[in-house]
Motif scaffolding. Structure first.
Motif, PDB file in Angstrom:
ATOM      1  N   GLY A  42      12.381  14.465  62.813  1.00  8.03           N
ATOM      2  CA  GLY A  42      13.097  13.838  63.927  1.00  8.03           C
ATOM      3  C   GLY A  42      14.594  14.066  63.831  1.00  8.03           C
ATOM      4  N   ILE A  43      15.372  13.015  64.145  1.00 10.66           N
ATOM      5  CA  ILE A  43      16.827  13.117  64.170  1.00 10.66           C
ATOM      6  C   ILE A  43      17.426  12.030  63.287  1.00 10.66           C
ATOM      7  CG2 ILE A  43      18.881  12.908  65.620  1.00 10.66           C
ATOM      8  CD1 ILE A  43      17.249  14.000  67.933  1.00 10.66           C
ATOM      9  N   THR A  44      18.398  12.396  62.454  1.00 10.22           N
ATOM     10  CA  THR A  44      19.061  11.423  61.585  1.00 10.22           C
ATOM     11  C   THR A  44      20.532  11.289  61.973  1.00 10.22           C
ATOM     12  OG1 THR A  44      19.493  10.793  59.281  1.00 10.22           O
ATOM     13  CG2 THR A  44      19.653  13.125  59.815  1.00 10.22           C
ATOM     14  N   THR A  45      21.070  10.094  61.790  1.00  5.51           N
ATOM     15  CA  THR A  45      22.464   9.809  62.094  1.00  5.51           C
ATOM     16  C   THR A  45      23.134   9.232  60.856  1.00  5.51           C
ATOM     17  OG1 THR A  45      21.922   9.326  64.401  1.00  5.51           O
ATOM     18  CG2 THR A  45      24.040   8.523  63.588  1.00  5.51           C
ATOM     19  N   GLN A  46      24.150   9.906  60.364  1.00  7.88           N
ATOM     20  CA  GLN A  46      24.886   9.415  59.199  1.00  7.88           C
ATOM     21  C   GLN A  46      25.847   8.316  59.623  1.00  7.88           C
ATOM     22  OE1 GLN A  46      26.291  12.117  55.954  1.00  7.88           O
ATOM     23  NE2 GLN A  46      28.305  11.587  56.762  1.00  7.88           N
ATOM     24  N   LEU A  47      25.733   7.146  58.993  1.00  6.67           N
ATOM     25  CA  LEU A  47      26.590   6.006  59.306  1.00  6.67           C
ATOM     26  C   LEU A  47      27.768   5.904  58.354  1.00  6.67           C
ATOM     27  CD1 LEU A  47      23.721   3.421  59.933  1.00  6.67           C
ATOM     28  CD2 LEU A  47      24.992   4.716  61.660  1.00  6.67           C
ATOM     29  N   ALA A  48      27.547   6.203  57.067  1.00 10.15           N
ATOM     30  CA  ALA A  48      28.622   6.153  56.077  1.00 10.15           C
ATOM     31  C   ALA A  48      28.209   6.969  54.872  1.00 10.15           C
ATOM     32  CB  ALA A  48      28.922   4.715  55.662  1.00 10.15           C
ATOM     33  N   ILE A  49      29.201   7.551  54.201  1.00 10.17           N
ATOM     34  CA  ILE A  49      28.940   8.338  52.995  1.00 10.17           C
ATOM     35  C   ILE A  49      30.158   8.218  52.082  1.00 10.17           C
ATOM     36  CG2 ILE A  49      29.909  10.497  53.889  1.00 10.17           C
ATOM     37  CD1 ILE A  49      27.479  11.932  52.539  1.00 10.17           C
ATOM     38  N   TRP A  50      29.902   8.320  50.746  1.00  9.90           N
ATOM     39  CA  TRP A  50      30.982   8.192  49.779  1.00  9.90           C
ATOM     40  C   TRP A  50      30.788   9.220  48.677  1.00  9.90           C
ATOM     41  CZ3 TRP A  50      35.461   5.659  49.863  1.00  9.90           C
ATOM     42  CH2 TRP A  50      36.180   5.572  48.676  1.00  9.90           C
ATOM     43  N   PRO A  51      31.895   9.821  48.188  1.00  7.89           N
ATOM     44  CA  PRO A  51      33.294   9.606  48.582  1.00  7.89           C
ATOM     45  C   PRO A  51      33.612  10.247  49.927  1.00  7.89           C
ATOM     46  CG  PRO A  51      33.147  11.333  46.930  1.00  7.89           C
ATOM     47  CD  PRO A  51      31.771  10.766  47.061  1.00  7.89           C
ATOM     48  N   GLU A  52      34.858  10.097  50.360  1.00  2.98           N
ATOM     49  CA  GLU A  52      35.233  10.550  51.686  1.00  2.98           C
ATOM     50  C   GLU A  52      35.027  12.043  51.872  1.00  2.98           C
ATOM     51  OE1 GLU A  52      39.215   9.228  52.318  1.00  2.98           O
ATOM     52  OE2 GLU A  52      38.659   7.119  52.509  1.00  2.98           O
ATOM     53  N   GLU A  53      35.175  12.817  50.799  1.00  8.49           N
ATOM     54  CA  GLU A  53      35.000  14.267  50.907  1.00  8.49           C
ATOM     55  C   GLU A  53      33.558  14.692  50.634  1.00  8.49           C
ATOM     56  OE1 GLU A  53      36.333  13.369  46.666  1.00  8.49           O
ATOM     57  OE2 GLU A  53      36.778  12.661  48.706  1.00  8.49           O
ATOM     58  N   PHE A  57      27.217  13.741  47.095  1.00  9.19           N
ATOM     59  CA  PHE A  57      27.587  12.401  47.527  1.00  9.19           C
ATOM     60  C   PHE A  57      27.179  11.400  46.454  1.00  9.19           C
ATOM     61  CE2 PHE A  57      23.244  12.980  48.911  1.00  9.19           C
ATOM     62  CZ  PHE A  57      22.639  11.752  48.723  1.00  9.19           C
ATOM     63  N   ASP A  58      27.863  10.242  46.442  1.00 12.60           N
ATOM     64  CA  ASP A  58      27.488   9.143  45.543  1.00 12.60           C
ATOM     65  C   ASP A  58      26.489   8.217  46.225  1.00 12.60           C
ATOM     66  OD1 ASP A  58      29.164  10.086  43.540  1.00 12.60           O
ATOM     67  OD2 ASP A  58      30.864   8.876  44.212  1.00 12.60           O
ATOM     68  N   TRP A  59      26.776   7.904  47.498  1.00 11.06           N
ATOM     69  CA  TRP A  59      25.838   7.095  48.269  1.00 11.06           C
ATOM     70  C   TRP A  59      25.954   7.442  49.749  1.00 11.06           C
ATOM     71  CZ3 TRP A  59      28.314   4.266  51.955  1.00 11.06           C
ATOM     72  CH2 TRP A  59      29.607   3.805  51.701  1.00 11.06           C
ATOM     73  N   ARG A  60      24.908   7.127  50.496  1.00  7.63           N
ATOM     74  CA  ARG A  60      24.871   7.451  51.926  1.00  7.63           C
ATOM     75  C   ARG A  60      24.041   6.398  52.660  1.00  7.63           C
ATOM     76  NH1 ARG A  60      21.428  11.004  55.448  1.00  7.63           N
ATOM     77  NH2 ARG A  60      22.783  12.021  56.990  1.00  7.63           N
ATOM     78  N   ILE A  61      24.542   5.956  53.803  1.00 11.28           N
ATOM     79  CA  ILE A  61      23.822   5.034  54.686  1.00 11.28           C
ATOM     80  C   ILE A  61      23.550   5.781  55.986  1.00 11.28           C
ATOM     81  CG2 ILE A  61      23.878   2.810  55.892  1.00 11.28           C
ATOM     82  CD1 ILE A  61      26.005   1.909  53.843  1.00 11.28           C
ATOM     83  N   SER A  62      22.311   5.701  56.472  1.00 13.80           N
ATOM     84  CA  SER A  62      21.962   6.437  57.685  1.00 13.80           C
ATOM     85  C   SER A  62      20.854   5.725  58.441  1.00 13.80           C
ATOM     86  CB  SER A  62      21.512   7.867  57.336  1.00 13.80           C
ATOM     87  OG  SER A  62      20.332   7.839  56.554  1.00 13.80           O
ATOM     88  N   SER A  63      20.623   6.195  59.657  1.00 15.72           N
ATOM     89  CA  SER A  63      19.491   5.739  60.461  1.00 15.72           C
ATOM     90  C   SER A  63      18.809   6.977  61.022  1.00 15.72           C
ATOM     91  CB  SER A  63      19.960   4.827  61.597  1.00 15.72           C
ATOM     92  OG  SER A  63      18.871   4.442  62.419  1.00 15.72           O
ATOM     93  N   ALA A  64      17.493   6.938  61.135  1.00 18.78           N
ATOM     94  CA  ALA A  64      16.770   8.116  61.615  1.00 18.78           C
ATOM     95  C   ALA A  64      15.730   7.715  62.657  1.00 18.78           C
ATOM     96  CB  ALA A  64      16.085   8.833  60.457  1.00 18.78           C
ATOM     97  N   ALA A  65      15.560   8.580  63.630  1.00 20.16           N
ATOM     98  CA  ALA A  65      14.477   8.440  64.603  1.00 20.16           C
ATOM     99  C   ALA A  65      13.353   9.365  64.164  1.00 20.16           C
ATOM    100  CB  ALA A  65      14.963   8.811  65.995  1.00 20.16           C
TER     101      ALA A  65
END
Length: 202
Positions: A19-30, A38-46
């Motif tokens: 399906g489709i995923t949407t990244q909401l937040a990721i760390w670090p900024e780069e 990445f160290d951590w990632r928050i997302s939502s997916a359909a």
């Protein structure tokens, strides 16, 4: 505190096998999810396909909750579990072979080694004290599953927000200085939002 509106995320949808995923937040900024840096990632997916296979993510600890619709997760050779929306949370390792059955929208937290966290529903009219973890910084993300008004008390300040479904708020704070962070909601939905908390830990 960073506030991102749904329309901002609509420009950054990514397709995966189911399906489709949407990244909401990721760390670090780069950080870059595509290269797995990445160290951590928050997302939502359909999840659009009735049956799908999760992307392998070796070394990543995962948390998942469904926001709408039901999902049956099978971790090959380990367990099968049915997730009810806005209620059940499943934790699993990214290197497991994981398949799903059912179309739904989900909420995800991914953690590399050295980080811990949790996701949970936020109920209407409840007051929630944000976690005070043994870490220099705690990140706390709120994803709105329905239109809602939020009152945030933060280290003696009060901020009132009016958010729409699909909006996301990320708060970063030092727990030893901001132990009185609280949230309250007023909404026609029993569970107007879900949360993801992240901190450094073993």
């Amino acid at each position: 505190m960073t506030i991102a509106r749904k329309k901002e995320f609509e420009l950054d949808h990514k397709r995966w096998s189911g399906g489709i995923t949407t990244q909401l937040a990721i760390w670090p900024e780069e950080a870059d999810y595509a290269s797995r840096r990445f160290d951590w990632r928050i997302s939502s997916a359909a999840v659009e396909d009735e049956r799908s296979t999760f992307t392998p993510l070796p070394g990543v600890h995962r948390h998942i909750m469904t926001l709408g619709g039901e999902m049956t997760l099978t971790h090959e050779g380990i367990r099968t579990r049915v997730l009810k929306p806005l209620s059940d949370v499943e934790e699993f390792e990214g290197e497991w072979r994981t398949t799903s059955v059912g179309r739904c929208t989900d909420f995800n937290l991914m953690l590399h080694a050295g980080f811990r966290g949790r996701i949970a529903p936020l109920h209407a009219a409840d007051v929630t004290t944000l976690p005070s973890a043994p870490s220099e910084v705690v990140w706390y993300g709120i994803y709105f599953a329905a239109d809602a008004k939020a009152a945030i008390r933060y280290d003696g300040y009060r901020v009132e927000l009016s958010q729409e479904r699909g909006d996301f708020v990320l708060i970063s704070y030092r727990p030893r200085l901001c132990v009185d962070v609280m949230l309250s909601f007023s909404s026609s939905s029993f569970v107007p939002a879900v949360s993801a908390a992240v901190w450094r830990g073993i």
